[in-house]
Design an enzyme around this catalytic site. Structure first.
Site, PDB file in Angstrom:
ATOM      1  NE  ARG A   1      -2.914   4.924   7.027  1.00 56.82           N
ATOM      2  CZ  ARG A   1      -3.745   3.972   7.382  1.00 56.82           C
ATOM      3  NH1 ARG A   1      -4.762   3.642   6.602  1.00 56.82           N
ATOM      4  NH2 ARG A   1      -3.586   3.316   8.502  1.00 56.82           N
TER       5      ARG A   1
ATOM      6  NE  ARG B   1      -2.186   1.062   3.740  1.00 57.12           N
ATOM      7  CZ  ARG B   1      -2.798   0.615   4.827  1.00 57.12           C
ATOM      8  NH1 ARG B   1      -4.052   0.235   4.779  1.00 57.12           N
ATOM      9  NH2 ARG B   1      -2.168   0.554   5.970  1.00 57.12           N
TER      10      ARG B   1
END
Length: 193
Positions: free
Chosen positions: A139, A127
């Site tokens: 993130r 991801r």
């Protein structure tokens, strides 16, 4: 439809809740997204949560409960919702039950997406790499160290939710290691049963 999706970090809660939100025309309520939005907006809650999120720690129940309960009062939640990443503790589950009971609302299902820890770490790395390849920002908690902390916190605080909801006869489990479409079909079968 009122659904709670449980599972370890990276198990597919966000993916499945987005698909199901479209299918059933109800909002996906991700506490992670709500907290990140509060951090980005510089709200009081966001400021309190920022360092905790960055370090992979769970945000305290009172802050998370306040964000979720306010969101449940929104107009778009009248026909239902999908809670993704909430509740994370038995205390949050009990608080949610009380708030819903006060509104004469019941959950339709609590579904846990089960997944292998090694596969979860690989999913997180993938991801992060895909986000970077698309020119996005990774993130703050998508790194091996924070992920390991999040997984440890999950085991310590969130895993007991499975037993709590099992005792309430609400818990259903699906294999999160299957293809996305297979997991979606299994969840839909549970909801439509």
């Amino acid at each position: 439809m009122r659904l709670v999706l449980l599972g370890a970090p990276g198990a597919g809660k966000g993916t499945q809740s987005a698909i199901l939100a479209g299918k059933y025309a109800v909002p996906q309520l991700s506490t992670g997204d709500m907290l990140r939005a509060a951090v980005a907006a510089g709200t009081e809650t966001g400021k309190k949560a920022q360092n905790l999120i960055k370090n992979g720690a769970l945000v305290p129940d009172d802050i998370v409960n306040r964000i979720v309960f306010d969101r449940l009062d929104a107009y778009d939640c009248q026909k239902g919702f999908i809670l993704d990443g909430y509740p994370r503790t038995v205390a949050q589950a009990q608080a949610l039950q009380q708030v819903l009971s006060d509104k004469n609302i019941a959950l339709d299902a609590v579904i846990e997406i089960k997944a292998d820890e090694t596969a979860l770490l690989n999913r997180m790395k993938k991801r992060a790499a895909e986000t970077l390849a698309q020119g996005g920002m990774v993130r703050a908690d998508d790194n091996p160290e924070s992920f390991a902390k999040r997984l440890a916190e999950y085991k310590r605080k969130t895993l007991p939710l499975s037993e709590y909801y099992r005792e309430q006869r609400q818990l259903r489990e699906v294999d999160g290691m299957a293809d996305i479409a297979v997991v979606t079909a299994e969840i839909a079968a549970i909801l439509e049963a």
